[in-house]
Design a protein around this motif. Structure first.
Motif, PDB file in Angstrom:
ATOM      1  N   THR A  77       0.276 -10.554  -2.315  1.00  0.00           N
ATOM      2  CA  THR A  77       1.705 -10.331  -2.569  1.00  0.00           C
ATOM      3  C   THR A  77       2.436 -10.195  -1.241  1.00  0.00           C
ATOM      4  OG1 THR A  77       1.598  -7.904  -2.606  1.00  0.00           O
ATOM      5  CG2 THR A  77       1.141  -9.067  -4.696  1.00  0.00           C
ATOM      6  N   ALA A  78       3.747 -10.379  -1.290  1.00  0.00           N
ATOM      7  CA  ALA A  78       4.546 -10.246  -0.074  1.00  0.00           C
ATOM      8  C   ALA A  78       4.466  -8.823   0.482  1.00  0.00           C
ATOM      9  CB  ALA A  78       5.999 -10.617  -0.357  1.00  0.00           C
ATOM     10  N   VAL A  79       4.376  -7.839  -0.395  1.00  0.00           N
ATOM     11  CA  VAL A  79       4.281  -6.450   0.057  1.00  0.00           C
ATOM     12  C   VAL A  79       2.986  -6.231   0.838  1.00  0.00           C
ATOM     13  CG1 VAL A  79       4.011  -4.057  -0.699  1.00  0.00           C
ATOM     14  CG2 VAL A  79       5.762  -5.493  -1.731  1.00  0.00           C
ATOM     15  N   LEU A  80       1.866  -6.732   0.312  1.00  0.00           N
ATOM     16  CA  LEU A  80       0.598  -6.569   1.023  1.00  0.00           C
ATOM     17  C   LEU A  80       0.582  -7.349   2.331  1.00  0.00           C
ATOM     18  CD1 LEU A  80      -2.161  -6.575  -1.751  1.00  0.00           C
ATOM     19  CD2 LEU A  80      -1.397  -4.668  -0.318  1.00  0.00           C
ATOM     20  N   VAL A  81       1.203  -8.516   2.346  1.00  0.00           N
ATOM     21  CA  VAL A  81       1.314  -9.258   3.609  1.00  0.00           C
ATOM     22  C   VAL A  81       2.072  -8.415   4.627  1.00  0.00           C
ATOM     23  CG1 VAL A  81       2.309 -11.276   4.746  1.00  0.00           C
ATOM     24  CG2 VAL A  81       1.140 -11.547   2.556  1.00  0.00           C
ATOM     25  N   GLY A  82       3.162  -7.783   4.188  1.00  0.00           N
ATOM     26  CA  GLY A  82       3.921  -6.920   5.087  1.00  0.00           C
ATOM     27  C   GLY A  82       3.082  -5.779   5.622  1.00  0.00           C
ATOM     28  N   VAL A  83       2.287  -5.154   4.735  1.00  0.00           N
ATOM     29  CA  VAL A  83       1.410  -4.060   5.164  1.00  0.00           C
ATOM     30  C   VAL A  83       0.433  -4.541   6.224  1.00  0.00           C
ATOM     31  CG1 VAL A  83      -0.450  -2.503   4.438  1.00  0.00           C
ATOM     32  CG2 VAL A  83       1.587  -2.748   3.010  1.00  0.00           C
ATOM     33  N   PHE A  84      -0.203  -5.677   5.977  1.00  0.00           N
ATOM     34  CA  PHE A  84      -1.255  -6.139   6.890  1.00  0.00           C
ATOM     35  C   PHE A  84      -0.701  -6.677   8.204  1.00  0.00           C
ATOM     36  CE2 PHE A  84      -4.001  -5.545   3.317  1.00  0.00           C
ATOM     37  CZ  PHE A  84      -5.226  -5.245   3.904  1.00  0.00           C
ATOM     38  N   VAL A  85       0.430  -7.339   8.178  1.00  0.00           N
ATOM     39  CA  VAL A  85       1.035  -7.799   9.431  1.00  0.00           C
ATOM     40  C   VAL A  85       1.393  -6.591  10.303  1.00  0.00           C
ATOM     41  CG1 VAL A  85       3.059  -8.901  10.455  1.00  0.00           C
ATOM     42  CG2 VAL A  85       1.877 -10.011   8.558  1.00  0.00           C
TER      43      VAL A  85
ATOM     44  N   TYR B 108       5.693   1.985  -0.502  1.00  0.00           N
ATOM     45  CA  TYR B 108       6.468   1.179  -1.448  1.00  0.00           C
ATOM     46  C   TYR B 108       5.537   0.409  -2.380  1.00  0.00           C
ATOM     47  CZ  TYR B 108       9.248  -2.485  -3.522  1.00  0.00           C
ATOM     48  OH  TYR B 108       9.823  -3.346  -4.434  1.00  0.00           O
ATOM     49  N   GLY B 109       4.476  -0.178  -1.825  1.00  0.00           N
ATOM     50  CA  GLY B 109       3.532  -0.915  -2.660  1.00  0.00           C
ATOM     51  C   GLY B 109       2.895  -0.031  -3.710  1.00  0.00           C
ATOM     52  N   SER B 110       2.506   1.182  -3.332  1.00  0.00           N
ATOM     53  CA  SER B 110       1.937   2.132  -4.285  1.00  0.00           C
ATOM     54  C   SER B 110       2.967   2.513  -5.350  1.00  0.00           C
ATOM     55  CB  SER B 110       1.463   3.385  -3.541  1.00  0.00           C
ATOM     56  OG  SER B 110       0.983   4.356  -4.436  1.00  0.00           O
ATOM     57  N   PHE B 111       4.168   2.832  -4.913  1.00  0.00           N
ATOM     58  CA  PHE B 111       5.266   3.209  -5.803  1.00  0.00           C
ATOM     59  C   PHE B 111       5.571   2.101  -6.800  1.00  0.00           C
ATOM     60  CE2 PHE B 111      10.147   3.837  -5.888  1.00  0.00           C
ATOM     61  CZ  PHE B 111      10.080   4.556  -7.084  1.00  0.00           C
ATOM     62  N   ALA B 112       5.604   0.858  -6.309  1.00  0.00           N
ATOM     63  CA  ALA B 112       5.949  -0.282  -7.150  1.00  0.00           C
ATOM     64  C   ALA B 112       4.921  -0.489  -8.250  1.00  0.00           C
ATOM     65  CB  ALA B 112       6.083  -1.542  -6.298  1.00  0.00           C
ATOM     66  N   VAL B 113       3.638  -0.456  -7.901  1.00  0.00           N
ATOM     67  CA  VAL B 113       2.605  -0.714  -8.904  1.00  0.00           C
ATOM     68  C   VAL B 113       2.554   0.396  -9.941  1.00  0.00           C
ATOM     69  CG1 VAL B 113       0.133  -1.069  -9.281  1.00  0.00           C
ATOM     70  CG2 VAL B 113       1.245  -2.102  -7.292  1.00  0.00           C
ATOM     71  N   VAL B 114       2.659   1.653  -9.503  1.00  0.00           N
ATOM     72  CA  VAL B 114       2.665   2.770 -10.456  1.00  0.00           C
ATOM     73  C   VAL B 114       3.866   2.674 -11.389  1.00  0.00           C
ATOM     74  CG1 VAL B 114       2.934   5.269 -10.694  1.00  0.00           C
ATOM     75  CG2 VAL B 114       1.364   4.352  -9.000  1.00  0.00           C
ATOM     76  N   THR B 115       5.036   2.419 -10.826  1.00  0.00           N
ATOM     77  CA  THR B 115       6.260   2.348 -11.632  1.00  0.00           C
ATOM     78  C   THR B 115       6.212   1.173 -12.604  1.00  0.00           C
ATOM     79  OG1 THR B 115       7.533   3.323  -9.821  1.00  0.00           O
ATOM     80  CG2 THR B 115       8.774   2.162 -11.527  1.00  0.00           C
ATOM     81  N   ASN B 116       5.817   0.007 -12.116  1.00  0.00           N
ATOM     82  CA  ASN B 116       5.774  -1.175 -12.976  1.00  0.00           C
ATOM     83  C   ASN B 116       4.738  -1.033 -14.085  1.00  0.00           C
ATOM     84  OD1 ASN B 116       7.685  -2.226 -11.246  1.00  0.00           O
ATOM     85  ND2 ASN B 116       6.260  -3.564 -10.153  1.00  0.00           N
ATOM     86  N   THR B 117       3.585  -0.460 -13.755  1.00  0.00           N
ATOM     87  CA  THR B 117       2.538  -0.269 -14.755  1.00  0.00           C
ATOM     88  C   THR B 117       2.966   0.731 -15.817  1.00  0.00           C
ATOM     89  OG1 THR B 117       0.828  -0.759 -13.106  1.00  0.00           O
ATOM     90  CG2 THR B 117       0.124   0.382 -15.100  1.00  0.00           C
ATOM     91  N   THR B 118       3.577   1.816 -15.380  1.00  0.00           N
ATOM     92  CA  THR B 118       4.024   2.845 -16.320  1.00  0.00           C
ATOM     93  C   THR B 118       5.124   2.321 -17.226  1.00  0.00           C
ATOM     94  OG1 THR B 118       3.489   4.550 -14.678  1.00  0.00           O
ATOM     95  CG2 THR B 118       4.906   5.199 -16.511  1.00  0.00           C
ATOM     96  N   ALA B 119       6.025   1.537 -16.665  1.00  0.00           N
ATOM     97  CA  ALA B 119       7.151   1.014 -17.450  1.00  0.00           C
ATOM     98  C   ALA B 119       6.752  -0.193 -18.298  1.00  0.00           C
ATOM     99  CB  ALA B 119       8.290   0.618 -16.516  1.00  0.00           C
TER     100      ALA B 119
END
Length: 209
Positions: A140-148, A185-196
């Motif tokens: 994902t773009a978020v993980l690319v951002g983390v790794f870069v 943000y990546g953690s927040f996004a996955v938790v929020t999207n999964t819960t919703a």
């Protein structure tokens, strides 16, 4: 006697086999543990908080960045996610090794060699992060951002230690803070999207990994 009398009774409500039962996504836990520990250490490296409080990183590195992230990596193996298992397993081990190094071995290295020892330690993970950054291009773009950002963090910290360049180490600290924010943000996004049950915070998938 009819054949129904001896036919085995079906059990449609029986639980599925454990090897096929779904499990929750361990990614948000791994990202959160990584982000928290990276944030605190990077705040020290960036000069935002005094170096005298650096020991507070050790319990975080042991239990949140280390154990929790390592467990997330093992659960990623269970989910058949090679990328996540390799990343969380390695960075969990990194934080455990870092805490143990600072706690037990740093004061045993001669002062003249301390920066070289730390630099070589960081160089190993700079190399690992470089090829994981390439692999992340299919996530994902978020993980690319983390790794870069993480690659640049390790690179500048390594240069700072091996080249005795304090400015590079400070830049590495600021890059580490940025890395932590994107990981949170990546953690927040996955938790929020999964819960919703729907996408609220985008992570922007780039391809199947």
């Amino acid at each position: 006697m009819s054949d129904t009398a001896v036919r085995p009774v079906s059990t449609p409500s029986a639980a599925p086999a454990s090897d096929s039962a779904p499990i929750a996504d361990p990614g948000p836990l791994g990202l959160a543990g990584f982000a928290a520990t990276t944030f605190v250490l990077s705040a020290v490296n960036a000069g935002l908080i005094p170096k005298s409080v650096e020991p507070v990183v050790l319990p975080l590195a042991l239990f949140y960045g280390g154990v929790a992230q390592l467990l997330a990596g093992m659960w990623e193996f269970r989910k058949n996610n090679t990328f996540g298992a390799t990343a969380f397993g390695t960075y969990g081990a990194f934080w455990l090794a870092f805490a143990f190094y600072v706690w037990q071995f740093a004061d045993k290295i001669p002062a003249a060699d301390a920066a070289t020892a730390t630099g070589v330690f960081l160089l190993v993970f700079t190399i690992f992060t470089a090829y994981m950054t390439i692999a992340s291009l299919r996530t994902t773009a978020v993980l690319v951002g983390v790794f870069v950002l993480l690659f640049l963090t390790f690179l500048f910290l390594t240069i700072g230690e091996l080249g005795s360049a304090s400015t590079a180490g400070t830049i590495g600290g600021w890059l580490g803070l940025a890395t932590a924010v994107v990981a949170w943000y990546g953690s927040f996004a996955v938790v929020t999207n999964t819960t919703a049950g729907r996408t609220i915070l985008p992570t922007i998938p780039l391809g199947k990994h």
